[in-house]
Design a protein around this motif. Structure first.
Motif, PDB file in Angstrom:
ATOM      1  N   VAL A 196       0.865  -1.174   0.000  1.00 30.44           N
ATOM      2  CA  VAL A 196       0.000   0.000   0.000  1.00 30.44           C
ATOM      3  C   VAL A 196       0.912   1.239   0.000  1.00 30.44           C
ATOM      4  O   VAL A 196       1.796   1.348   0.852  1.00 30.44           O
ATOM      5  CB  VAL A 196      -0.922   0.001   1.246  1.00 30.44           C
ATOM      6  CG1 VAL A 196      -1.733   1.293   1.305  1.00 30.44           C
ATOM      7  CG2 VAL A 196      -1.841  -1.214   1.225  1.00 30.44           C
ATOM      8  N   ASP A 199       2.422   3.471   3.193  1.00 30.10           N
ATOM      9  CA  ASP A 199       1.910   2.881   4.431  1.00 30.10           C
ATOM     10  C   ASP A 199       3.082   2.565   5.354  1.00 30.10           C
ATOM     11  O   ASP A 199       4.007   1.834   4.955  1.00 30.10           O
ATOM     12  CB  ASP A 199       1.122   1.605   4.137  1.00 30.10           C
ATOM     13  CG  ASP A 199       0.468   1.039   5.385  1.00 30.10           C
ATOM     14  OD1 ASP A 199      -0.649   1.459   5.700  1.00 30.10           O
ATOM     15  OD2 ASP A 199       1.100   0.196   6.056  1.00 30.10           O
ATOM     16  N   LYS A 203       1.863  -2.566   4.480  1.00 32.82           N
ATOM     17  CA  LYS A 203       0.748  -3.494   4.264  1.00 32.82           C
ATOM     18  C   LYS A 203       0.696  -3.934   2.812  1.00 32.82           C
ATOM     19  O   LYS A 203       1.056  -3.176   1.903  1.00 32.82           O
ATOM     20  CB  LYS A 203      -0.569  -2.844   4.686  1.00 32.82           C
ATOM     21  CG  LYS A 203      -0.676  -2.611   6.188  1.00 32.82           C
ATOM     22  CD  LYS A 203      -1.997  -1.961   6.562  1.00 32.82           C
ATOM     23  CE  LYS A 203      -2.072  -1.713   8.065  1.00 32.82           C
ATOM     24  NZ  LYS A 203      -3.330  -1.018   8.450  1.00 32.82           N
ATOM     25  N   ASN A 226      -2.891  -7.956   6.972  1.00 34.58           N
ATOM     26  CA  ASN A 226      -2.697  -6.506   7.086  1.00 34.58           C
ATOM     27  C   ASN A 226      -3.177  -5.947   8.417  1.00 34.58           C
ATOM     28  O   ASN A 226      -3.043  -4.737   8.657  1.00 34.58           O
ATOM     29  CB  ASN A 226      -3.415  -5.789   5.946  1.00 34.58           C
ATOM     30  CG  ASN A 226      -2.637  -5.855   4.645  1.00 34.58           C
ATOM     31  OD1 ASN A 226      -1.436  -6.099   4.640  1.00 34.58           O
ATOM     32  ND2 ASN A 226      -3.324  -5.652   3.533  1.00 34.58           N
ATOM     33  N   ASP A 311      -0.163   6.966  13.953  1.00 33.56           N
ATOM     34  CA  ASP A 311       0.359   7.023  12.599  1.00 33.56           C
ATOM     35  C   ASP A 311       1.762   7.622  12.626  1.00 33.56           C
ATOM     36  O   ASP A 311       2.045   8.572  13.354  1.00 33.56           O
ATOM     37  CB  ASP A 311      -0.543   7.878  11.706  1.00 33.56           C
ATOM     38  CG  ASP A 311      -1.893   7.216  11.484  1.00 33.56           C
ATOM     39  OD1 ASP A 311      -1.937   5.975  11.525  1.00 33.56           O
ATOM     40  OD2 ASP A 311      -2.881   7.943  11.272  1.00 33.56           O
TER      41      ASP A 311
END
Length: 355
Positions: A196, A199, A203, A226, A311
């Protein structure tokens, strides 16, 4: 051939091996310099990443909660006293015993249950039950060398209890009973798609499942592979082929296992379930057409639960990517160094015979 011609041939051969020796010596010096430079770059990046974690995780409630969950998982493994995983964790926690065997230190990555975290107790329970205790306690090795170091056999094919992991256990009064699973990363068929984009957890870029009408099934959360969280060390780990744990080990364990919120939603998605599905309220489909019914079963060893993972910024993700790339370069240079050293030794031996 005259004596003079023979001597000239010897001189020519000696000169040829001198040149080869010099060439391989120069190559080895260059490769060693490159390896040292890459090693320093990796160390600098890891220190930078470590400072980020110290500033953003250490001492926080979430950080302490995650560390506590990981410690609980290790304690669960240690309670499996007669298991290979329990013995392995004990040895790793006792540095002297662990470092006494270089093969184990170099090649064993860890126990499956200790290599990832998940986002909730419900997910931890259902994933652990899906894999089962035997797989949760599986020992993960990088190469065949590590697998072979774990266990040795007598001439009749019986396990030699005085060598390998059994021998280490016997030396400290611990025994391994029965069979156990060992997974060799270099033998696994990895996920061949990409990641992804941007990411931080790398993932896998898996397409969402689709019903015959083209819609994504209601209640679909994500693929199990994931939904696991890798810490910095496990996220930056790569094999000799430049592959990470998610696309090798965890893709092997979960493949395209789908996760749904409820059993009803999972059953409504049957037309697009191939590699199985789980629901957070306890539903389980092992494979298309194979349902696991009955009450939930508590597994003695669970994945630790990550407490509110935040994050990560883009520059952190880029630094992690750079560490992975540099480690792969380091592996390739190490292989080149071994090859040049062999060629150098060969040229040196031949030169000695001619002089």
């Amino acid at each position: 051939m005259s004596q003079a011609s023979g001597q000239q041939n010897l001189r020519n051969n000696a000169e040829s091996f001198k040149n080869k020796y010099k060439q391989h010596e120069d190559n080895l010096r260059f490769l060693t310099s490159q390896a040292n430079h890459i090693g320093e770059s990796i160390l600098d990046l890891q220190m930078s990443l470590g400072r980020y974690h110290s500033a953003n995780v250490t001492g926080t409630e979430n950080g302490n909660g995650t560390l506590q969950a990981e410690e609980e998982t290790i304690q669960q493994i240690l309670k499996q006293e007669n298991s290979a995983a329990g013995l392995l964790c004990w040895l790793k926690s006792n540095t002297l015993s662990w470092s006494s065997n270089a093969l184990f230190t170099k090649d064993v990555v860890g126990v499956v249950a200790s290599l990832a975290r998940v986002g909730s107790a419900e997910l931890s329970q259902i994933l652990s039950e899906y894999l089962g205790l035997e797989t949760m306690l599986a020992i993960v090795c990088k190469t065949h060398e590590g697998i072979n170091a774990l266990e040795k056999y007598d001439a009749g094919g019986t396990v030699n209890s005085s060598r390998g992991l059994h021998g280490l256990g016997s030396s400290i009064g611990k025994r391994v009973h029965g069979r156990y699973i060992a997974i060799c990363l270099e033998d696994l068929r990895p996920f061949v798609g990409g990641f992804v984009p941007n990411d931080p957890q790398k993932k896998l870029n898996l397409p969402k499942p689709k019903l015959p009408n083209g819609d994504c099934p209601p209640g679909f959360i994500d693929y199990a592979v994931n939904m696991i969280h890798l810490d910095s060390e496990n996220l930056s780990y790569i094999t000799a082929d430049g592959l990470g744990l998610r696309e090798t080990l965890f893709y092997f364990l979960f493949s395209r296992l789908q996760i749904y919120g409820t059993r009803r939603e999972m059953l409504g998605a049957l037309p697009c379930i191939v590699d199985g599905a789980l629901s957070l309220d306890g539903g389980m489909i092992k494979k298309c057409g194979i349902f696991c019914l009955g009450s939930r079963k508590e597994v003695e060893v669970n994945f630790p639960v990550a407490s509110g993972e935040s994050d990560l910024p883009l520059n952190y993700v880029q630094a992690e990517d750079m560490v992975r790339m540099l480690k792969w370069e380091s592996y390739k240079i190490a292989a080149d160094i071994r090859r040049e050293q062999q060629l150098l030794d060969y040229a040196q031996a031949n030169l000695k015979n001619l002089v």
